[in-house]
Design an enzyme around this catalytic site. Structure first.
Site, mmCIF file in Angstrom:
data_model
loop_
_atom_site.group_PDB
_atom_site.id
_atom_site.type_symbol
_atom_site.label_atom_id
_atom_site.label_comp_id
_atom_site.label_asym_id
_atom_site.label_seq_id
_atom_site.Cartn_x
_atom_site.Cartn_y
_atom_site.Cartn_z
ATOM 1 C CD GLU A 114 -103.125 -4.753 -47.606
ATOM 2 O OE1 GLU A 114 -103.589 -3.769 -48.179
ATOM 3 O OE2 GLU A 114 -102.884 -5.843 -48.191
ATOM 4 C CB SER A 124 -90.488 0.573 -85.685
ATOM 5 O OG SER A 124 -91.877 0.707 -85.833
#
Length: 358
Positions: free
Chosen positions: A69, A298
Protein backbone atom coordinates in the site's frame (compact mmCIF):
# COMPACT_ATOMS: atom_id res chain seq x y z
CA UNK A 1 -22.64 25.55 16.44
CA UNK A 2 -21.50 22.04 17.51
CA UNK A 3 -18.94 20.33 15.33
CA UNK A 4 -20.41 18.05 12.70
CA UNK A 5 -19.64 14.37 13.26
CA UNK A 6 -17.63 12.68 10.56
CA UNK A 7 -19.78 10.49 8.37
CA UNK A 8 -18.97 6.80 8.62
CA UNK A 9 -19.50 4.01 6.12
CA UNK A 10 -20.66 0.74 7.64
CA UNK A 11 -22.45 -0.55 4.57
CA UNK A 12 -22.08 -4.03 3.16
CA UNK A 13 -19.94 -4.84 0.15
CA UNK A 14 -20.88 -3.47 -3.23
CA UNK A 15 -20.43 -5.60 -6.32
CA UNK A 16 -16.97 -5.12 -7.83
CA UNK A 17 -16.76 -3.07 -11.00
CA UNK A 18 -14.74 -4.11 -14.06
CA UNK A 19 -12.12 -1.55 -12.92
CA UNK A 20 -11.95 -3.22 -9.48
CA UNK A 21 -11.34 -6.64 -11.00
CA UNK A 22 -8.79 -5.31 -13.49
CA UNK A 23 -6.90 -3.51 -10.72
CA UNK A 24 -6.91 -6.61 -8.52
CA UNK A 25 -5.53 -8.74 -11.35
CA UNK A 26 -2.71 -6.23 -11.73
CA UNK A 27 -2.11 -6.27 -7.96
CA UNK A 28 -1.85 -10.07 -8.06
CA UNK A 29 0.71 -9.91 -10.87
CA UNK A 30 2.74 -7.40 -8.88
CA UNK A 31 2.62 -9.53 -5.72
CA UNK A 32 3.88 -12.59 -7.60
CA UNK A 33 7.12 -10.74 -8.38
CA UNK A 34 8.09 -11.16 -4.73
CA UNK A 35 7.13 -14.83 -4.27
CA UNK A 36 9.75 -16.43 -2.06
CA UNK A 37 11.27 -13.04 -1.11
CA UNK A 38 9.02 -11.79 1.71
CA UNK A 39 9.13 -14.38 4.52
CA UNK A 40 8.05 -14.22 7.25
CA UNK A 41 5.59 -11.80 5.63
CA UNK A 42 3.16 -12.75 2.84
CA UNK A 43 3.48 -11.45 -0.74
CA UNK A 44 1.08 -8.52 -1.31
CA UNK A 45 0.34 -6.25 -4.27
CA UNK A 46 -1.57 -2.95 -4.42
CA UNK A 47 -2.89 -0.63 -7.12
CA UNK A 48 -4.23 2.93 -6.67
CA UNK A 49 -6.69 4.07 -9.33
CA UNK A 50 -9.43 6.55 -10.17
CA UNK A 51 -12.02 5.19 -12.59
CA UNK A 52 -9.94 3.61 -15.38
CA UNK A 53 -6.70 5.50 -14.68
CA UNK A 54 -3.89 3.84 -12.73
CA UNK A 55 -2.34 6.37 -10.34
CA UNK A 56 0.21 4.16 -8.60
CA UNK A 57 1.21 0.56 -8.07
CA UNK A 58 3.49 -1.40 -5.76
CA UNK A 59 4.26 -4.66 -3.99
CA UNK A 60 5.91 -5.76 -0.76
CA UNK A 61 9.45 -6.74 -1.78
CA UNK A 62 10.86 -8.16 1.48
CA UNK A 63 10.35 -8.17 5.25
CA UNK A 64 11.15 -4.75 6.69
CA UNK A 65 10.58 -2.95 3.38
CA UNK A 66 7.52 -0.72 2.82
CA UNK A 67 4.26 -2.61 2.40
CA UNK A 68 2.47 -2.75 -0.94
CA UNK A 69 0.00 0.00 0.00
CA UNK A 70 2.83 2.40 0.87
CA UNK A 71 4.65 1.56 -2.35
CA UNK A 72 1.51 2.32 -4.38
CA UNK A 73 1.02 5.66 -2.60
CA UNK A 74 4.69 6.55 -3.09
CA UNK A 75 4.47 5.64 -6.77
CA UNK A 76 1.39 7.83 -7.22
CA UNK A 77 3.12 10.83 -5.63
CA UNK A 78 6.22 10.20 -7.76
CA UNK A 79 4.00 10.39 -10.84
CA UNK A 80 2.42 13.62 -9.62
CA UNK A 81 -0.99 12.14 -8.75
CA UNK A 82 -3.04 13.11 -5.70
CA UNK A 83 -4.42 9.95 -4.02
CA UNK A 84 -7.28 11.82 -2.33
CA UNK A 85 -10.62 10.39 -3.40
CA UNK A 86 -9.04 7.46 -5.24
CA UNK A 87 -9.61 3.71 -4.82
CA UNK A 88 -6.96 1.32 -3.55
CA UNK A 89 -7.02 -2.38 -4.53
CA UNK A 90 -4.88 -4.61 -2.32
CA UNK A 91 -4.61 -8.39 -2.45
CA UNK A 92 -4.57 -8.77 1.37
CA UNK A 93 -6.32 -6.85 4.13
CA UNK A 94 -4.09 -3.88 5.09
CA UNK A 95 -2.13 -4.22 8.31
CA UNK A 96 -3.59 -2.40 11.30
CA UNK A 97 -0.85 -2.84 13.92
CA UNK A 98 2.73 -1.67 14.34
CA UNK A 99 5.37 -4.21 13.26
CA UNK A 100 8.60 -3.36 11.49
CA UNK A 101 6.59 -0.65 9.74
CA UNK A 102 3.65 1.56 10.81
CA UNK A 103 0.09 0.31 10.12
CA UNK A 104 -1.06 0.79 6.55
CA UNK A 105 -4.57 1.70 7.74
CA UNK A 106 -3.16 4.98 9.09
CA UNK A 107 -1.42 5.77 5.81
CA UNK A 108 -4.63 5.05 3.88
CA UNK A 109 -6.61 7.41 6.09
CA UNK A 110 -3.96 10.13 5.90
CA UNK A 111 -3.88 9.94 2.09
CA UNK A 112 -7.61 10.65 1.81
CA UNK A 113 -8.39 7.45 -0.09
CA UNK A 114 -12.16 7.11 -0.40
CA UNK A 115 -12.49 3.36 -1.06
CA UNK A 116 -10.45 0.20 -0.46
CA UNK A 117 -10.98 -3.03 -2.41
CA UNK A 118 -9.56 -6.10 -0.63
CA UNK A 119 -8.86 -9.51 -2.10
CA UNK A 120 -8.86 -11.58 1.10
CA UNK A 121 -8.82 -10.98 4.84
CA UNK A 122 -5.74 -11.40 6.99
CA UNK A 123 -5.67 -15.10 8.00
CA UNK A 124 -4.17 -14.19 11.38
CA UNK A 125 -7.16 -14.64 13.76
CA UNK A 126 -5.87 -11.74 15.87
CA UNK A 127 -6.11 -9.32 12.93
CA UNK A 128 -8.77 -10.67 10.55
CA UNK A 129 -11.35 -7.98 9.82
CA UNK A 130 -9.77 -5.36 12.10
CA UNK A 131 -8.73 -3.12 9.21
CA UNK A 132 -12.26 -3.17 7.83
CA UNK A 133 -13.60 -1.74 11.07
CA UNK A 134 -10.87 0.92 11.25
CA UNK A 135 -11.33 2.07 7.66
CA UNK A 136 -15.13 2.07 7.71
CA UNK A 137 -15.14 4.00 10.99
CA UNK A 138 -13.04 6.63 9.21
CA UNK A 139 -15.65 6.99 6.46
CA UNK A 140 -13.79 4.90 3.89
CA UNK A 141 -15.87 2.47 1.83
CA UNK A 142 -14.53 -1.09 1.87
CA UNK A 143 -15.26 -3.99 -0.48
CA UNK A 144 -13.89 -7.47 0.20
CA UNK A 145 -13.64 -10.82 -1.57
CA UNK A 146 -12.57 -9.51 -4.98
CA UNK A 147 -10.76 -12.40 -6.72
CA UNK A 148 -10.61 -13.96 -3.26
CA UNK A 149 -9.64 -17.47 -4.36
CA UNK A 150 -6.62 -16.20 -6.31
CA UNK A 151 -5.58 -13.94 -3.43
CA UNK A 152 -5.87 -16.75 -0.87
CA UNK A 153 -3.83 -19.06 -3.11
CA UNK A 154 -1.10 -16.42 -3.26
CA UNK A 155 -0.64 -16.44 0.55
CA UNK A 156 -1.36 -20.13 1.16
CA UNK A 157 2.03 -20.83 2.79
CA UNK A 158 1.83 -17.82 5.12
CA UNK A 159 -1.78 -18.63 6.00
CA UNK A 160 -1.04 -22.26 6.87
CA UNK A 161 1.82 -21.28 9.19
CA UNK A 162 0.06 -18.38 10.91
CA UNK A 163 -3.07 -20.44 11.62
CA UNK A 164 -1.60 -23.86 12.48
CA UNK A 165 2.10 -23.36 13.21
CA UNK A 166 3.05 -25.93 10.56
CA UNK A 167 4.33 -25.34 7.03
CA UNK A 168 2.52 -25.73 3.74
CA UNK A 169 3.99 -28.87 2.14
CA UNK A 170 4.83 -29.08 -1.57
CA UNK A 171 6.00 -32.36 -3.09
CA UNK A 172 7.87 -32.36 -6.40
CA UNK A 173 8.63 -35.38 -8.57
CA UNK A 174 9.71 -35.97 -12.17
CA UNK A 175 8.78 -39.28 -13.80
CA UNK A 176 8.79 -41.01 -17.15
CA UNK A 177 5.53 -41.86 -18.88
CA UNK A 178 5.60 -45.25 -17.17
CA UNK A 179 6.01 -43.67 -13.71
CA UNK A 180 9.70 -44.33 -13.13
CA UNK A 181 12.00 -41.74 -11.54
CA UNK A 182 15.46 -43.15 -12.21
CA UNK A 183 17.18 -44.71 -15.24
CA UNK A 184 19.35 -47.78 -15.12
CA UNK A 185 22.70 -47.57 -13.27
CA UNK A 186 25.33 -45.69 -15.24
CA UNK A 187 22.79 -43.56 -17.13
CA UNK A 188 22.33 -39.78 -16.53
CA UNK A 189 20.25 -39.19 -13.39
CA UNK A 190 18.34 -36.17 -14.68
CA UNK A 191 15.39 -37.14 -16.83
CA UNK A 192 13.60 -33.79 -17.22
CA UNK A 193 14.53 -30.86 -19.45
CA UNK A 194 15.95 -27.38 -18.73
CA UNK A 195 12.57 -25.68 -18.23
CA UNK A 196 11.55 -28.33 -15.72
CA UNK A 197 14.86 -27.81 -13.92
CA UNK A 198 14.18 -24.07 -13.75
CA UNK A 199 10.72 -24.79 -12.34
CA UNK A 200 12.23 -27.03 -9.67
CA UNK A 201 14.54 -24.22 -8.59
CA UNK A 202 11.67 -21.73 -8.57
CA UNK A 203 10.03 -24.05 -6.02
CA UNK A 204 13.25 -23.95 -3.97
CA UNK A 205 13.10 -20.15 -4.11
CA UNK A 206 9.55 -20.28 -2.75
CA UNK A 207 10.52 -22.69 0.03
CA UNK A 208 12.09 -22.24 3.45
CA UNK A 209 13.20 -25.88 3.72
CA UNK A 210 13.87 -28.79 1.33
CA UNK A 211 13.53 -32.38 2.52
CA UNK A 212 14.98 -35.57 1.02
CA UNK A 213 15.40 -39.14 2.17
CA UNK A 214 18.71 -40.80 3.01
CA UNK A 215 18.56 -42.84 -0.21
CA UNK A 216 18.53 -39.70 -2.35
CA UNK A 217 21.44 -38.29 -0.34
CA UNK A 218 23.54 -41.42 -0.91
CA UNK A 219 22.65 -41.79 -4.59
CA UNK A 220 22.59 -38.20 -5.86
CA UNK A 221 24.61 -36.15 -3.30
CA UNK A 222 22.42 -33.11 -4.09
CA UNK A 223 23.37 -29.53 -3.14
CA UNK A 224 19.73 -28.52 -2.48
CA UNK A 225 20.52 -24.84 -3.07
CA UNK A 226 18.74 -22.21 -5.16
CA UNK A 227 20.29 -21.97 -8.63
CA UNK A 228 19.10 -21.42 -12.23
CA UNK A 229 16.70 -18.64 -11.07
CA UNK A 230 17.49 -15.14 -9.72
CA UNK A 231 17.77 -15.16 -5.93
CA UNK A 232 17.85 -11.86 -3.97
CA UNK A 233 20.75 -11.30 -1.60
CA UNK A 234 18.48 -11.12 1.46
CA UNK A 235 16.94 -14.53 0.75
CA UNK A 236 18.68 -17.24 2.84
CA UNK A 237 19.31 -20.64 1.30
CA UNK A 238 16.60 -23.06 2.45
CA UNK A 239 17.15 -25.46 5.31
CA UNK A 240 18.26 -28.87 3.97
CA UNK A 241 16.50 -31.70 5.80
CA UNK A 242 17.54 -35.36 5.57
CA UNK A 243 14.97 -37.87 6.80
CA UNK A 244 16.65 -41.14 7.73
CA UNK A 245 16.17 -44.31 9.75
CA UNK A 246 19.92 -44.69 10.30
CA UNK A 247 22.62 -42.31 11.50
CA UNK A 248 25.03 -43.91 9.03
CA UNK A 249 25.09 -41.12 6.42
CA UNK A 250 27.95 -40.20 4.05
CA UNK A 251 30.00 -37.58 5.89
CA UNK A 252 31.50 -36.37 2.61
CA UNK A 253 28.08 -35.32 1.24
CA UNK A 254 27.97 -31.76 -0.05
CA UNK A 255 25.23 -30.58 2.32
CA UNK A 256 27.49 -31.42 5.29
CA UNK A 257 30.52 -29.58 3.90
CA UNK A 258 29.49 -26.57 1.82
CA UNK A 259 29.00 -22.91 2.81
CA UNK A 260 25.48 -23.65 4.05
CA UNK A 261 26.28 -26.70 6.18
CA UNK A 262 24.89 -24.92 9.26
CA UNK A 263 21.49 -24.98 7.54
CA UNK A 264 21.48 -28.78 7.24
CA UNK A 265 19.40 -30.86 9.66
CA UNK A 266 19.22 -34.65 10.04
CA UNK A 267 15.96 -36.03 11.39
CA UNK A 268 16.46 -39.58 12.61
CA UNK A 269 13.36 -41.80 12.51
CA UNK A 270 11.09 -38.78 13.07
CA UNK A 271 7.34 -39.06 12.31
CA UNK A 272 5.82 -36.56 9.91
CA UNK A 273 3.73 -34.63 12.51
CA UNK A 274 6.85 -34.03 14.58
CA UNK A 275 8.82 -32.96 11.49
CA UNK A 276 6.18 -30.37 10.62
CA UNK A 277 6.01 -29.17 14.22
CA UNK A 278 9.77 -28.72 14.53
CA UNK A 279 10.07 -26.95 11.18
CA UNK A 280 7.14 -24.69 11.99
CA UNK A 281 8.89 -23.68 15.21
CA UNK A 282 11.90 -22.68 13.11
CA UNK A 283 9.69 -20.35 11.09
CA UNK A 284 9.42 -22.61 8.05
CA UNK A 285 6.28 -21.61 6.14
CA UNK A 286 6.92 -23.73 3.05
CA UNK A 287 8.45 -27.21 2.99
CA UNK A 288 9.49 -28.73 -0.34
CA UNK A 289 9.82 -32.52 -0.45
CA UNK A 290 12.10 -33.46 -3.35
CA UNK A 291 12.51 -37.19 -2.90
CA UNK A 292 13.11 -39.93 -3.33
CA UNK A 293 10.20 -42.15 -4.15
CA UNK A 294 9.99 -43.87 -0.75
CA UNK A 295 10.03 -40.54 1.09
CA UNK A 296 7.41 -39.06 -1.23
CA UNK A 297 5.24 -42.15 -0.87
CA UNK A 298 5.53 -41.92 2.92
CA UNK A 299 4.48 -38.26 2.92
CA UNK A 300 1.54 -38.90 0.61
CA UNK A 301 0.43 -41.89 2.66
CA UNK A 302 0.61 -39.75 5.83
CA UNK A 303 -1.65 -37.16 4.18
CA UNK A 304 0.68 -34.24 4.88
CA UNK A 305 1.23 -33.10 1.27
CA UNK A 306 -0.76 -29.98 0.38
CA UNK A 307 0.43 -29.46 -3.18
CA UNK A 308 1.92 -31.87 -5.72
CA UNK A 309 4.06 -30.84 -8.69
CA UNK A 310 4.41 -33.83 -11.01
CA UNK A 311 6.65 -33.37 -14.05
CA UNK A 312 6.00 -36.01 -16.73
CA UNK A 313 8.82 -36.62 -19.20
CA UNK A 314 8.02 -37.96 -22.70
CA UNK A 315 9.79 -41.31 -22.71
CA UNK A 316 9.72 -44.76 -21.13
CA UNK A 317 12.29 -46.05 -18.66
CA UNK A 318 11.02 -49.48 -17.69
CA UNK A 319 12.26 -51.41 -14.69
CA UNK A 320 10.57 -53.08 -11.74
CA UNK A 321 10.33 -50.12 -9.32
CA UNK A 322 7.45 -47.63 -9.36
CA UNK A 323 8.00 -43.95 -8.62
CA UNK A 324 5.87 -44.34 -5.48
CA UNK A 325 6.63 -47.71 -3.89
CA UNK A 326 4.73 -48.78 -0.81
CA UNK A 327 1.15 -48.68 0.36
CA UNK A 328 -1.84 -47.08 -1.30
CA UNK A 329 -2.01 -43.32 -0.63
CA UNK A 330 -5.63 -42.36 -0.99
CA UNK A 331 -8.73 -43.71 0.67
CA UNK A 332 -11.98 -43.81 -1.27
CA UNK A 333 -13.43 -40.86 0.66
CA UNK A 334 -10.48 -38.50 0.11
CA UNK A 335 -11.31 -35.64 -2.21
CA UNK A 336 -8.99 -33.39 -4.16
CA UNK A 337 -9.64 -29.78 -3.19
CA UNK A 338 -8.95 -28.25 -6.59
CA UNK A 339 -8.51 -29.24 -10.19
CA UNK A 340 -5.10 -30.09 -11.59
CA UNK A 341 -3.41 -27.33 -13.60
CA UNK A 342 -1.47 -28.49 -16.67
CA UNK A 343 1.53 -26.50 -17.97
CA UNK A 344 3.93 -27.23 -20.81
CA UNK A 345 7.61 -27.04 -19.83
CA UNK A 346 9.36 -27.58 -23.14
CA UNK A 347 8.98 -31.27 -23.95
CA UNK A 348 7.85 -32.02 -20.37
CA UNK A 349 4.40 -31.60 -18.82
CA UNK A 350 3.81 -30.14 -15.34
CA UNK A 351 0.74 -31.40 -13.47
CA UNK A 352 0.14 -29.16 -10.43
CA UNK A 353 -2.55 -30.39 -8.04
CA UNK A 354 -3.77 -28.89 -4.79
CA UNK A 355 -4.52 -31.61 -2.23
CA UNK A 356 -5.54 -29.11 0.44
CA UNK A 357 -7.68 -26.00 0.35
CA UNK A 358 -5.60 -22.78 0.71
Amino acid sequence: MPARKKKTSQTANTLPSPQDISAMRLALRLAKRALGHTAPNPPVGAVLYREEKILGRGFHSRAGAPHAEIEALTDAKRRGHNPAGATLAVTLEPCSTHGRTPPCTEAIKAAGISRVVIGCLDPNPAHAGRALQILRSAGIAVSTGVLEDECRLLIRCFARHITTGRPWVIAKIATSLDMRIAPAPGKPRTISGPLALRHAHSLRLLSDAILIGAGTLRTDDPALTIRHVPCPAHKPQPWRIVLTKSSNLPKQARIFNDLYRDRTLVMLDTPWPEILKQLGQRGVQTLLIEGGGITLASALHAGIVDELHHIVCPFLLGGPTSAFPGEEFFTSNQKIAATTHVTRLGSDILLRTLLSKP
